[in-house]
Design a protein around this motif. Structure first.
Motif, mmCIF file in Angstrom:
data_model
loop_
_atom_site.group_PDB
_atom_site.id
_atom_site.type_symbol
_atom_site.label_atom_id
_atom_site.label_comp_id
_atom_site.label_asym_id
_atom_site.label_seq_id
_atom_site.Cartn_x
_atom_site.Cartn_y
_atom_site.Cartn_z
ATOM 1 N N TYR A 194 0.905 -1.186 0.114
ATOM 2 C CA TYR A 194 0.271 -0.030 0.087
ATOM 3 C C TYR A 194 0.715 1.166 -0.055
ATOM 4 C CZ TYR A 194 -4.144 -2.861 0.863
ATOM 5 O OH TYR A 194 -5.298 -3.320 0.950
ATOM 6 N N SER A 195 2.126 1.241 0.483
ATOM 7 C CA SER A 195 2.978 2.363 0.360
ATOM 8 C C SER A 195 3.487 2.665 -0.913
ATOM 9 C CB SER A 195 4.129 2.166 1.530
ATOM 10 O OG SER A 195 5.002 0.874 0.968
ATOM 11 N N LEU A 196 3.448 1.940 -1.963
ATOM 12 C CA LEU A 196 4.042 2.056 -3.344
ATOM 13 C C LEU A 196 3.155 2.970 -4.012
ATOM 14 C CD1 LEU A 196 4.161 -1.855 -4.464
ATOM 15 C CD2 LEU A 196 6.324 -0.194 -3.761
ATOM 16 N N THR A 197 3.907 3.725 -4.881
ATOM 17 C CA THR A 197 2.989 4.855 -5.690
ATOM 18 C C THR A 197 2.410 3.847 -6.876
ATOM 19 O OG1 THR A 197 5.015 5.018 -7.201
ATOM 20 C CG2 THR A 197 4.630 6.666 -5.204
ATOM 21 N N VAL A 198 1.447 4.516 -7.348
ATOM 22 C CA VAL A 198 0.778 3.944 -8.738
ATOM 23 C C VAL A 198 1.965 3.234 -9.707
ATOM 24 C CG1 VAL A 198 -0.916 4.116 -10.351
ATOM 25 C CG2 VAL A 198 -1.445 4.843 -8.297
ATOM 26 N N PRO A 199 2.868 4.322 -10.106
ATOM 27 C CA PRO A 199 3.854 3.824 -10.928
ATOM 28 C C PRO A 199 4.650 2.466 -10.586
ATOM 29 C CG PRO A 199 3.881 6.235 -10.899
ATOM 30 C CD PRO A 199 2.809 5.607 -9.870
ATOM 31 N N GLN A 200 5.091 2.788 -9.296
ATOM 32 C CA GLN A 200 5.832 1.536 -8.948
ATOM 33 C C GLN A 200 5.071 0.235 -8.719
ATOM 34 O OE1 GLN A 200 6.773 3.423 -5.009
ATOM 35 N NE2 GLN A 200 8.842 3.770 -5.460
ATOM 36 N N PHE A 201 3.715 0.411 -8.418
ATOM 37 C CA PHE A 201 3.000 -0.691 -8.387
ATOM 38 C C PHE A 201 2.654 -1.361 -9.830
ATOM 39 C CE2 PHE A 201 -1.458 -2.564 -8.262
ATOM 40 C CZ PHE A 201 -1.322 -3.606 -7.615
ATOM 41 N N SER A 202 2.463 -0.446 -10.736
ATOM 42 C CA SER A 202 2.213 -0.751 -12.202
ATOM 43 C C SER A 202 3.459 -1.458 -12.625
ATOM 44 C CB SER A 202 2.030 0.487 -13.053
ATOM 45 O OG SER A 202 1.922 0.052 -14.424
ATOM 46 N N ASP A 203 4.750 -0.881 -12.270
ATOM 47 C CA ASP A 203 6.191 -1.458 -12.728
ATOM 48 C C ASP A 203 6.048 -2.941 -12.380
ATOM 49 O OD1 ASP A 203 6.755 0.677 -14.361
ATOM 50 O OD2 ASP A 203 8.091 1.684 -12.783
ATOM 51 N N LEU A 204 5.819 -3.244 -11.051
ATOM 52 C CA LEU A 204 6.025 -4.497 -10.069
ATOM 53 C C LEU A 204 5.024 -5.413 -10.938
ATOM 54 C CD1 LEU A 204 6.845 -6.145 -8.067
ATOM 55 C CD2 LEU A 204 5.325 -5.124 -6.460
ATOM 56 N N LEU A 205 3.633 -5.052 -11.493
ATOM 57 C CA LEU A 205 2.956 -5.838 -12.075
ATOM 58 C C LEU A 205 3.487 -6.243 -13.493
ATOM 59 C CD1 LEU A 205 -0.868 -4.997 -11.126
ATOM 60 C CD2 LEU A 205 0.705 -6.266 -9.843
ATOM 61 N N SER A 206 3.964 -5.422 -13.907
ATOM 62 C CA SER A 206 4.566 -5.717 -15.435
ATOM 63 C C SER A 206 5.633 -6.561 -15.352
ATOM 64 C CB SER A 206 4.879 -4.257 -16.022
ATOM 65 O OG SER A 206 3.948 -3.337 -16.195
ATOM 66 N N LYS A 207 6.485 -6.295 -14.312
ATOM 67 C CA LYS A 207 7.601 -7.308 -14.316
ATOM 68 C C LYS A 207 7.114 -8.728 -13.803
ATOM 69 C CE LYS A 207 11.239 -5.245 -12.354
ATOM 70 N NZ LYS A 207 12.013 -4.876 -11.257
ATOM 71 N N ILE A 208 6.210 -8.800 -13.103
ATOM 72 C CA ILE A 208 5.570 -9.953 -12.673
ATOM 73 C C ILE A 208 5.131 -10.894 -13.764
ATOM 74 C CG2 ILE A 208 3.979 -11.281 -11.482
ATOM 75 C CD1 ILE A 208 4.118 -9.286 -9.126
ATOM 76 N N CYS A 209 4.275 -10.152 -14.732
ATOM 77 C CA CYS A 209 3.601 -10.727 -16.013
ATOM 78 C C CYS A 209 4.788 -11.262 -16.829
ATOM 79 C CB CYS A 209 2.770 -9.732 -16.629
ATOM 80 S SG CYS A 209 1.355 -9.343 -15.641
ATOM 81 N N SER A 210 5.661 -10.286 -17.109
ATOM 82 C CA SER A 210 6.998 -10.547 -17.946
ATOM 83 C C SER A 210 7.670 -11.863 -17.629
ATOM 84 C CB SER A 210 7.875 -9.384 -18.092
ATOM 85 O OG SER A 210 8.866 -9.808 -18.927
ATOM 86 N N ILE A 211 8.172 -11.889 -16.233
ATOM 87 C CA ILE A 211 8.788 -13.231 -15.665
ATOM 88 C C ILE A 211 7.966 -14.347 -15.861
ATOM 89 C CG2 ILE A 211 9.633 -14.004 -13.544
ATOM 90 C CD1 ILE A 211 10.346 -11.403 -12.570
ATOM 91 N N HIS A 212 6.559 -14.106 -15.559
ATOM 92 C CA HIS A 212 5.679 -15.573 -15.757
ATOM 93 C C HIS A 212 5.657 -15.785 -17.215
ATOM 94 C CE1 HIS A 212 2.125 -18.081 -15.503
ATOM 95 N NE2 HIS A 212 2.793 -18.300 -14.311
ATOM 96 N N ASN A 213 5.558 -14.825 -18.249
ATOM 97 C CA ASN A 213 5.449 -15.401 -19.571
ATOM 98 C C ASN A 213 6.895 -15.951 -19.967
ATOM 99 O OD1 ASN A 213 2.955 -14.201 -19.927
ATOM 100 N ND2 ASN A 213 3.631 -12.178 -20.643
#
Length: 477
Positions: free
Chosen positions: A125-144
């Protein structure tokens, strides 16, 4: 006259009932629509021990067993009679007890406290929206990039038909979903070349005479970690035959498989009541120099990492007093992972793997928190295994997630359940892939599979490995 006698009987009966009620706890149970039937704590109290209002005095966790609390003033007397006192005293003198041997290390301190779920949530919850977005993008990229390496492998071997077809003794508990999972774990070991296959389903009587030959030229001993009641080993013993059984479990259970296992001819059983974190497997006298199979079904959170370290960890090079020739010889391992939200950085074996992917310690804590979403959803027709691979879009790319300055907490609350579940399963796979890579660095031939359909259990990932080389090296993590 008859009426007078009847009235006296009724009055006497009522007096007895009232007298008995006065001797009982006066706490009213709304669901049962009666008072509690227990005896009051003492003559001056109207309530039993369960329903007596707790004192406002200072309650502190028991220093022997923190799972229960004691009045601070009574601590000294309690420690002399705590139920776990004898068990603890017995454990401390065991040669295989070595506190924290499989713990692993944190970047800051080996004794860093656990990072709780609340702390993980606050971190996200302390993450900024861009940081949260970047984390989700990284998770999706790694999983792919790793999803193609995680296959579906639901195997029910003929050797397990004695359990699948309910030909076992009726005294043994039977739950279909657990039997399906246990059979598939053994089926994957059989396909992996660890267990010898049977050519046909046998009856219970036939198994008593022939099952032992399945492991005769292979593995004759098994160590089950987080064994619980031990029914995974029970099926292994019934269907494949083993000579030595070691059940590692820190808790005490009723209705264990131990009695049934002890009745088998030529089978030696030893139950080690110890936390996996403190188990030096090299010092178990009856296992020295013996090839063994390490198994575990639903090893919660860090228990998976502790198990891997126990079998392959750094202590192998530190036990100067134990010659390599008498150390236990790991031949294979099969671990069904579970409860990734409980994982801790200090225990995790795949630190190197995540760091190479750009996942920091804080990123790991966030990923473990996301994993709880995987088992929160309904795993029916709306969520198939294919659906778990669908990536939720980062908030900056989808107005539905509120990319216009909303807080991360609001974004998470607005995410669809199917997307939350998908993200949770991606994170589970990433965590398990780190463990897989660590085992490969240790010299094992290993793979990660989905061993049962998600409608049998959403916790359906299995790490399976076998020794591919005579020498096992231990990488840093």
């Amino acid at each position: 006259m008859d009426k007078i006698v009847k009235m006296n009987i009724i009055e006497n009966h009522s007096a007895v009932v009232i007298s008995n009620m006065e001797k009982r706890c006066q706490f009213w149970l709304p669901k049962k629509k009666r008072f509690c039937a227990n005896t009051p704590l003492n003559p001056s109290s109207s309530f039993c021990g369960n329903h007596t209002t707790r004192s406002d005095a200072n309650w502190v966790p028991c220093s022997i067993d923190p799972s229960h609390c004691v009045l601070e003033d009574n601590m000294e007397a309690h420690l002399k009679k705590c139920p776990l006192l004898k068990q603890t005293q017995t454990l401390l003198v065991q040669p295989y007890y070595q506190q924290g041997i499989n713990r692993g290390t944190d970047d800051d301190s080996a004794d860093h406290p656990d990072f709780t779920s609340v702390l993980k949530r606050n971190l996200v919850y302390s993450l900024t929206v861009p940081q949260f977005s970047d984390l989700l993008s990284k998770i999706c990229s790694i999983h792919n990039s790793i999803s193609k390496d995680i296959g579906f492998s639901y195997k029910v071997p003929p050797a397990c038909h004695i359990w699948i077809n309910r030909l076992i003794s009726r005294k043994l508990p039977y739950q279909e979903k657990h039997v399906q999972q246990q059979a598939s774990i053994l089926g994957n070991l059989e396909e992996f070349g660890v267990l010898s296959s049977s050519t046909q389903a046998l009856t219970e009587q036939q198994f008593d005479h022939t099952a032992s030959r399945y492991c005769e030229d292979n593995i004759s001993s098994v160590v089950e970690f987080g064994a619980g009641r031990g029914y995974l080993t029970q099926i292994l013993a019934d269907c494949y035959g083993i000579r030595k059984v070691f059940l590692v479990e820190r808790k005490s259970y009723k209705l264990k498989a131990d009695r049934s296992l002890r009745q088998k001819e030529n089978l030696a059983l030893e139950r080690l009541r110890i936390d996996i974190e403190d188990l030096n497997l090299n010092a178990v006298e009856s296992l020295k120099g013996i090839p063994y199979l390490a198994i575990g079904k639903h090893l919660c959170g860090p228990a998976t990492d502790l198990t891997l370290r126990c079998c392959l960890g750094e202590q192998c090079d530190q036990d100067i007093g134990i010659e390599k020739s008498v150390r236990p010889q790991l031949r294979s391992t099969a671990v069904a992972t579970c409860c990734h939200h409980l994982c801790q950085w200090k225990h995790y074996t795949g630190k190197k793997y995540l760091k190479n992917l750009g996942i920091t310690k804080d990123g790991f804590h966030a990923i473990t928190w996301f994993t709880s979403w995987a088992v929160d959803a309904d795993h029916g027709s709306d969520l198939s295994d294919d659906g778990f691979l669908q990536s939720p879009l980062p908030p900056g790319d989808n107005d539905e997630y509120g990319g216009g300055g909303k807080e991360v907490e609001d974004i998470i609350r607005n995410m669809k359940a199917v997307d939350r579940a998908a993200l949770g399963f991606m994170c589970k796979d990433i965590i398990d892939m780190g463990r897989l890579m660590w085992m490969k660095e240790c010299g094992l031939e290993a793979k990660l599979v989905k061993y049962v359909p998600s409608d049998i259990s959403p916790e359906n990932r299995l790490l399976i490995a076998k020794v591919a080389a005579p020498t096992i090296s231990t990488p840093t993590s």
